[in-house]
Design an enzyme around this catalytic site. Structure first.
Site, PDB file in Angstrom:
ATOM      1  CD1 TRP A  99      -1.993  28.182-120.447  1.00 18.19           C
ATOM      2  CD2 TRP A  99      -3.942  27.323-121.119  1.00 18.19           C
ATOM      3  NE1 TRP A  99      -2.629  27.665-119.354  1.00 18.19           N
ATOM      4  CE2 TRP A  99      -3.823  27.137-119.726  1.00 18.19           C
ATOM      5  CE3 TRP A  99      -5.093  26.857-121.762  1.00 18.19           C
ATOM      6  CZ2 TRP A  99      -4.815  26.516-118.958  1.00 18.19           C
ATOM      7  CZ3 TRP A  99      -6.087  26.233-121.001  1.00 18.19           C
ATOM      8  CH2 TRP A  99      -5.942  26.061-119.624  1.00 18.19           C
ATOM      9  CG  ASP A 166      -4.037  33.505-123.653  1.00 21.78           C
ATOM     10  OD1 ASP A 166      -4.402  34.192-122.682  1.00 21.78           O
ATOM     11  OD2 ASP A 166      -4.093  32.254-123.671  1.00 21.78           O
ATOM     12  CE  LYS A 190      -5.352  30.920-115.061  1.00 23.13           C
ATOM     13  NZ  LYS A 190      -5.302  30.843-116.497  1.00 23.13           N
TER      14      LYS A 190
HETATM   15  C1  LIG Z   1      -5.757  29.799-117.584  1.00 20.27           C
HETATM   16  C2  LIG Z   1      -5.344  30.132-118.957  1.00 20.27           C
HETATM   17  C3  LIG Z   1      -6.188  29.879-120.061  1.00 20.27           C
HETATM   18  C4  LIG Z   1      -7.523  29.184-119.940  1.00 20.27           C
HETATM   19  O1  LIG Z   1      -8.462  30.021-119.402  1.00 20.27           O
HETATM   20  P1  LIG Z   1     -10.002  29.561-119.289  1.00 20.27           P
HETATM   21  O2  LIG Z   1     -10.638  30.829-118.838  1.00 20.27           O
HETATM   22  O3  LIG Z   1     -10.042  28.460-118.280  1.00 20.27           O
HETATM   23  O4  LIG Z   1     -10.455  29.114-120.610  1.00 20.27           O
HETATM   24  C5  LIG Z   1      -5.747  30.272-121.308  1.00 20.27           C
HETATM   25  N1  LIG Z   1      -4.552  30.870-121.483  1.00 20.27           N
HETATM   26  C6  LIG Z   1      -3.721  31.115-120.456  1.00 20.27           C
HETATM   27  C7  LIG Z   1      -2.417  31.786-120.707  1.00 20.27           C
HETATM   28  C8  LIG Z   1      -4.092  30.751-119.162  1.00 20.27           C
HETATM   29  O5  LIG Z   1      -3.269  31.002-118.128  1.00 20.27           O
END
Ligand SMILES: *Cc1c(COP(=O)(O)O)cnc(C)c1O
Length: 356
Positions: A99, A166, A190
């Protein structure tokens, strides 16, 4: 049979969230209309948006001078929106997984990117701690929890530039010192609600410093000025997320959930250490995620991988197959995953060991 939902995302949500959302899809708080049928500018939805923002602020103890936004596009849209709004000349990125690597790729389209450290050579199985951020970087981007690799930065690090994080897979899993961050973002699916929604917590004064023209919809200022209602937001996803925020508050807040999360994770890591069949993919306990626990078969038992997976599935485990880039197993222990599910997984590991 009872299912134990270890999915990595979309993933387990509190029963409270699912039930309240289902009820209000049929009839929003006695209005006779579905949450999916009302105007995003109605007084009912305004109250939902206001309460969601207020609860995010309350649970995370967000200081004044920050805005909380709810936007479309998931975390991935933020990979480009962040440099669009914040990167004038140079930004620093810590590379701890796929990511962050995707975030780096987007940032490079907007300016110079200095990767201050990377664990890529070792398949991202640790968190690099030895790095320096030069003062001329406009921000440092980190991924607090690496969903695929099972590593996590569990503390709020100190850096001399605005910190951008993030937090898709560990938001609201622990208290954070938001004042240390310039921007905190993630996808909701999540630990918060359904897919289709991203949250952004942004320090207002980090904006307005880039020279480029920013398209209206990609400009954070647009969303701050319009209270996330510049265009129609994902109303249903916001409603469901609000239920999760209420559930967290009802439990007693982030200190309480952090204690529950740590207990769950410790139980599972202890069993991985004890059980002769398994081994953690993350060697340094300080780097181990409390949200996504990744483990593989011990060298001598590699041939048992498929059998254990099948055995676990037969016991009701869902989503424990590891990501293809790590292999083995991954148990995601998000906020809403009950302790009973962790116990059930541990029991399955013990039972399988006894047969092996
Ligand atoms: C799942 C995830 C993403 C991607 O998220 P989307 O909403 O599908 O764009 C980005 N960063 C992390 C750490 C993730 O776990």
């Amino acid at each position: 049979m009872k299912k134990h939902n270890f999915n990595a995302g979309p993933s387990v949500l509190p029963k409270f969230t699912i039930e309240n959302t289902a009820k209000n899809v049929l009839d929003l708080e006695g209005t006779g209309l579905s949450i999916m049928e009302i105007s995003h500018r109605s007084k009912e939805f305004s109250a939902i948006m206001d309460e969601s923002v207020a609860l995010m602020k309350e649970l995370l103890d967000v200081p004044s001078g920050y805005s909380v936004l709810f936007l479309h596009g998931g975390a991935s849209l933020q990979f480009c929106m962040i440099p669009y709004n914040l990167l004038n000349k140079k930004a620093a990125y810590l590379e701890t997984g796929s990511w962050s690597s995707k975030a780096i790729k987007e940032a490079k389209m907007f300016g110079e990117v200095e990767v201050v450290a990377s664990s890529k050579e070792q398949n991202y199985n640790f968190i690099p701690r030895d790095f320096r951020v030069s003062g001329d970087a406009e921000y440092l981007h980190i991924t607090t929890n690496n969903t695929i690799y099972g590593t996590e930065i569990k503390e709020d690090i100190e850096v001399p530039v605005p910190l951008v994080a993030d937090t898709s897979s560990d938001i609201l899993s622990r208290p954070m010192d938001v004042s240390k961050y310039g921007l905190i973002y993630g996808g909701a699916q999540k630990n918060l609600g359904p897919a289709g929604l991203a949250y952004v917590i942004i320090k207002d004064d980090i904006l307005g410093k880039v020279d480029r023209t920013i398209p209206t919809i990609l400009n954070y200022k647009t969303h701050i000025e319009n209270g996330s209602l510049y265009n129609t937001p994902p109303c249903l996803a916001i409603y469901a997320s609000l239920q999760t925020l209420k559930w967290l508050k009802g439990l007693g807040g982030l200190k309480v959930i952090n204690k529950m999360n740590t207990d769950k994770a410790n139980m599972l890591y202890d069993e991985i250490e004890r059980n002769k069949l398994f081994v953690s993919t993350v060697k340094n306990p300080a780097d181990r995620s409390i949200m996504n626990v990744t483990f593989v078969m011990n060298e001598n038992y590699k041939d048992k991988e498929a059998d254990f997976l099948q055995f676990a599935v037969s016991k009701g485990m869902v989503g424990i197959k590891g990501h293809r880039s790590v292999g083995g197993f991954r148990a995601s222990l998000y906020n809403a995953l009950p302790k009973e599910s962790v116990i059930a997984l541990i029991d399955a590991m013990k039972e399988f060991e006894a047969k092996a």
